[in-house]
Design a protein around this motif. Structure first.
Motif, PDB file in Angstrom:
ATOM      1  N   UNK A  73     -20.514   6.598  -2.092  1.00  0.00           N
ATOM      2  CA  UNK A  73     -20.317   7.723  -1.182  1.00  0.00           C
ATOM      3  C   UNK A  73     -19.215   7.375  -0.184  1.00  0.00           C
ATOM      4  N   UNK A  74     -18.262   8.291  -0.045  1.00  0.00           N
ATOM      5  CA  UNK A  74     -17.196   8.111   0.940  1.00  0.00           C
ATOM      6  C   UNK A  74     -17.458   9.073   2.097  1.00  0.00           C
ATOM      7  N   UNK A  75     -17.283   8.571   3.320  1.00  0.00           N
ATOM      8  CA  UNK A  75     -17.414   9.386   4.522  1.00  0.00           C
ATOM      9  C   UNK A  75     -16.030   9.529   5.151  1.00  0.00           C
ATOM     10  N   UNK A  76     -15.625  10.776   5.368  1.00  0.00           N
ATOM     11  CA  UNK A  76     -14.300  11.059   5.892  1.00  0.00           C
ATOM     12  C   UNK A  76     -14.436  11.862   7.183  1.00  0.00           C
ATOM     13  N   UNK A  77     -14.191  11.232   8.352  1.00  0.00           N
ATOM     14  CA  UNK A  77     -14.231  11.964   9.617  1.00  0.00           C
ATOM     15  C   UNK A  77     -12.906  12.688   9.869  1.00  0.00           C
ATOM     16  N   UNK A  78     -12.995  13.967  10.227  1.00  0.00           N
ATOM     17  CA  UNK A  78     -11.808  14.788  10.477  1.00  0.00           C
ATOM     18  C   UNK A  78     -11.993  15.635  11.733  1.00  0.00           C
ATOM     19  N   UNK A  79     -10.889  15.892  12.397  1.00  0.00           N
ATOM     20  CA  UNK A  79     -10.847  16.891  13.458  1.00  0.00           C
ATOM     21  C   UNK A  79      -9.428  17.429  13.526  1.00  0.00           C
ATOM     22  N   UNK A  80      -9.249  18.415  14.357  1.00  0.00           N
ATOM     23  CA  UNK A  80      -7.933  18.979  14.587  1.00  0.00           C
ATOM     24  C   UNK A  80      -7.805  19.280  16.068  1.00  0.00           C
ATOM     25  N   UNK A 135       0.850  -1.189   0.000  1.00  0.00           N
ATOM     26  CA  UNK A 135       0.000   0.000   0.000  1.00  0.00           C
ATOM     27  C   UNK A 135       0.883   1.235   0.000  1.00  0.00           C
ATOM     28  N   UNK A 136       0.453   2.256  -0.715  1.00  0.00           N
ATOM     29  CA  UNK A 136       1.204   3.502  -0.796  1.00  0.00           C
ATOM     30  C   UNK A 136       0.671   4.490   0.237  1.00  0.00           C
ATOM     31  N   UNK A 137       0.894   4.215   1.525  1.00  0.00           N
ATOM     32  CA  UNK A 137       0.472   5.094   2.604  1.00  0.00           C
ATOM     33  C   UNK A 137       1.675   5.921   3.054  1.00  0.00           C
ATOM     34  N   UNK A 138       1.454   7.213   3.294  1.00  0.00           N
ATOM     35  CA  UNK A 138       2.549   8.083   3.692  1.00  0.00           C
ATOM     36  C   UNK A 138       1.994   9.291   4.438  1.00  0.00           C
ATOM     37  N   UNK A 139       2.837   9.906   5.255  1.00  0.00           N
ATOM     38  CA  UNK A 139       2.490  11.148   5.924  1.00  0.00           C
ATOM     39  C   UNK A 139       1.556  11.003   7.116  1.00  0.00           C
ATOM     40  N   UNK A 140       1.375   9.777   7.624  1.00  0.00           N
ATOM     41  CA  UNK A 140       0.517   9.552   8.789  1.00  0.00           C
ATOM     42  C   UNK A 140       1.342   9.004   9.941  1.00  0.00           C
ATOM     43  N   UNK A 141       0.926   9.360  11.148  1.00  0.00           N
ATOM     44  CA  UNK A 141       1.488   8.733  12.339  1.00  0.00           C
ATOM     45  C   UNK A 141       0.704   7.460  12.616  1.00  0.00           C
ATOM     46  N   UNK A 182      -3.145  10.773  12.938  1.00  0.00           N
ATOM     47  CA  UNK A 182      -2.777  12.158  12.674  1.00  0.00           C
ATOM     48  C   UNK A 182      -2.002  12.240  11.359  1.00  0.00           C
ATOM     49  N   UNK A 183      -2.265  13.300  10.597  1.00  0.00           N
ATOM     50  CA  UNK A 183      -1.439  13.574   9.428  1.00  0.00           C
ATOM     51  C   UNK A 183      -0.294  14.474   9.848  1.00  0.00           C
ATOM     52  N   UNK A 184       0.673  14.515   9.009  1.00  0.00           N
ATOM     53  CA  UNK A 184       1.698  15.550   9.104  1.00  0.00           C
ATOM     54  C   UNK A 184       1.163  16.713   8.264  1.00  0.00           C
TER      55      UNK A 184
END
Length: 176
Positions: free
Chosen positions: A78-85, A44-50, A63-65
């Motif tokens: 339909x894609x559901x993307x949960x986000x917070x900061x 898998x091409x996953x990058x930039x995540x902790x 968390x992303x960088x």
């Protein structure tokens, strides 16, 4: 003393460089290409995540960088993307987030949304991805700024945090 390089030697050097280049060009576009190797090996091409974490109520997130990419297979329209900061100054300086779908190793990049987050709460964003059902893509999340808990509060967390991405879900239709 004058050193003379013969015409035959120059032709030989040019031929060797040309053959070397042709071999590497062939490999990079065929059996040894990044696309074929990752497909063959299931990488898998996953990058930039902790690493994966959980909230106190059991919600999984990463968390992303400054940016993060996650390989996903589009299962439903339909894609559901949960986000917070968790930026401590979020109300004074909101975080801008861009969400992309990337295909064929960045040959095609489609902007799904540009968000402005001004509160440290979880929100789920829904997008129509019906034209991509069945495809494997990279979900790319970019933020305009990160923050560092160690530098801000002196806590023992040296990471530069962008946004927290919850578990991606798919469904059949949008709900108003």
């Amino acid at each position: 003393m004058k050193l003379s390089i013969g015409k035959n030697f120059k032709i030989l050097c040019f031929t060797l460089v040309a053959v070397y280049g042709a071999i590497h060009l062939w490999n990079s576009t065929h059996s040894l290409s990044l696309k074929s190797r990752t497909a063959l090996l299931g990488i898998k091409q996953d990058f930039g995540f902790y690493k994966l974490e959980k909230t106190t109520d059991g919600r999984e997130f990463r968390w992303t960088r400054e940016y993060g990419g996650l390989t996903i297979k589009i299962e439903k329209p339909i894609i559901e993307i949960p986000l917070t900061t968790a930026h401590p100054d979020i109300q004074q300086t909101p975080v801008k987030v861009k969400i992309y779908l990337v295909k064929e190793f960045f040959k095609h990049k489609k902007l799904l949304d540009e968000l402005t987050l001004s509160k440290n709460i979880w929100n789920t964003y829904e997008y129509d991805v019906s034209q991509d059902v069945g495809e494997e893509v990279i979900l790319l999340v970019k933020v305009n700024r990160t923050w560092n808990p160690l530098k801000t509060f002196g806590t023992p967390d040296p990471r530069n945090l962008g946004v927290a991405l919850g578990k991606i879900e798919f469904k059949d239709k949008l709900y108003p």
